[in-house]
Design a protein around this motif. Structure first.
Motif, PDB file in Angstrom:
ATOM      1  N   PRO A  89       0.798  -1.235   0.000  1.00 38.17           N
ATOM      2  CA  PRO A  89       0.000   0.000   0.000  1.00 38.17           C
ATOM      3  C   PRO A  89       0.829   1.284   0.000  1.00 38.17           C
ATOM      4  CG  PRO A  89      -0.861  -1.549   1.611  1.00 38.17           C
ATOM      5  CD  PRO A  89       0.438  -2.121   1.117  1.00 38.17           C
ATOM      6  N   GLY A  90       1.930   1.309   0.725  1.00 37.97           N
ATOM      7  CA  GLY A  90       2.770   2.513   0.763  1.00 37.97           C
ATOM      8  C   GLY A  90       3.356   2.840  -0.588  1.00 37.97           C
ATOM      9  N   ARG A  91       3.859   1.825  -1.263  1.00 33.40           N
ATOM     10  CA  ARG A  91       4.422   2.031  -2.610  1.00 33.40           C
ATOM     11  C   ARG A  91       3.317   2.399  -3.596  1.00 33.40           C
ATOM     12  NH1 ARG A  91       6.635   4.422  -5.946  1.00 33.40           N
ATOM     13  NH2 ARG A  91       7.336   3.454  -7.848  1.00 33.40           N
ATOM     14  N   GLN A  92       2.138   1.802  -3.443  1.00 34.48           N
ATOM     15  CA  GLN A  92       1.022   2.135  -4.324  1.00 34.48           C
ATOM     16  C   GLN A  92       0.625   3.597  -4.158  1.00 34.48           C
ATOM     17  OE1 GLN A  92      -0.158   0.181  -6.711  1.00 34.48           O
ATOM     18  NE2 GLN A  92      -1.505   1.809  -7.397  1.00 34.48           N
ATOM     19  N   LEU A  93       0.648   4.092  -2.931  1.00 41.55           N
ATOM     20  CA  LEU A  93       0.347   5.500  -2.687  1.00 41.55           C
ATOM     21  C   LEU A  93       1.350   6.391  -3.410  1.00 41.55           C
ATOM     22  CD1 LEU A  93      -1.257   7.727  -1.256  1.00 41.55           C
ATOM     23  CD2 LEU A  93       0.187   7.337   0.764  1.00 41.55           C
ATOM     24  N   GLU A  94       2.616   6.041  -3.349  1.00 44.43           N
ATOM     25  CA  GLU A  94       3.643   6.810  -4.064  1.00 44.43           C
ATOM     26  C   GLU A  94       3.385   6.805  -5.575  1.00 44.43           C
ATOM     27  OE1 GLU A  94       7.467   5.191  -3.061  1.00 44.43           O
ATOM     28  OE2 GLU A  94       7.135   5.469  -0.916  1.00 44.43           O
ATOM     29  N   ARG A  95       3.032   5.636  -6.117  1.00 47.17           N
ATOM     30  CA  ARG A  95       2.749   5.538  -7.557  1.00 47.17           C
ATOM     31  C   ARG A  95       1.555   6.398  -7.949  1.00 47.17           C
ATOM     32  NH1 ARG A  95       4.557   0.025  -7.090  1.00 47.17           N
ATOM     33  NH2 ARG A  95       2.498  -0.732  -6.564  1.00 47.17           N
ATOM     34  N   LEU A  96       0.501   6.351  -7.122  1.00 49.45           N
ATOM     35  CA  LEU A  96      -0.688   7.146  -7.431  1.00 49.45           C
ATOM     36  C   LEU A  96      -0.381   8.640  -7.375  1.00 49.45           C
ATOM     37  CD1 LEU A  96      -3.381   5.056  -5.540  1.00 49.45           C
ATOM     38  CD2 LEU A  96      -3.203   5.353  -8.017  1.00 49.45           C
ATOM     39  N   LEU A  97       0.404   9.052  -6.389  1.00 50.53           N
ATOM     40  CA  LEU A  97       0.787  10.466  -6.312  1.00 50.53           C
ATOM     41  C   LEU A  97       1.534  10.875  -7.587  1.00 50.53           C
ATOM     42  CD1 LEU A  97       0.892  13.075  -4.539  1.00 50.53           C
ATOM     43  CD2 LEU A  97       3.200  12.316  -3.891  1.00 50.53           C
TER      44      LEU A  97
END
Length: 135
Positions: free
Chosen positions: A122-130
């Motif tokens: 989830p943390g990496r996914q948040l970075e990708r979405l940003l």
């Protein structure tokens, strides 16, 4: 925070997210994406990532208080983190905090529609979405 499962493969975790939009002038219906809030119940994860492009916001409305927009985003951070400075919403369980953050309550900083997906981190996914939706 990849969550392993037996056999070494990572669990695919469902998540929801909203894009936070700055709408300097509601009457013009123009906005700039400034952040993403991601909630993954299965990983007990709620966080926000944001970045404000001051010049682009001022191009939409030279009168906007960019510092106030940043303060509002810092409040979202505090709610996600459960920090006492965010008041009652920060004391709620993560799912209720996400519910609070995805509900419209401001004319200038507005959440977009809720979207979902699956991820192993989830943390990496948040970075990708940003990166994809804001940066």
């Amino acid at each position: 925070m990849t969550i392993p499962r037996p056999g070494g493969a990572a669990h695919r975790l469902a998540y929801e997210y909203v894009v936070l939009r700055c709408v300097p002038r509601v009457d013009r219906e123009e906005f700039l994406n400034v952040g993403v809030v991601l909630h993954c119940r299965m990983a007990d994860f709620l966080d926000v990532a944001w970045q404000v492009d001051r010049e682009r916001l001022l191009a939409l409305d030279p009168r906007i208080d960019v510092d106030q927009v940043c303060e509002s985003l810092a409040f979202v951070e505090a709610v996600c983190a459960g920090h006492p400075t965010a008041g009652a919403p920060a004391a709620e369980p993560l799912t209720q905090r996400f519910g609070f953050l995805k509900a419209p309550r401001s004319t200038v900083l507005q959440p977009g529609p809720v979207h979902g997906g699956v991820t192993t981190d989830p943390g990496r996914q948040l970075e990708r979405l940003l990166e994809q939706l804001v940066g």
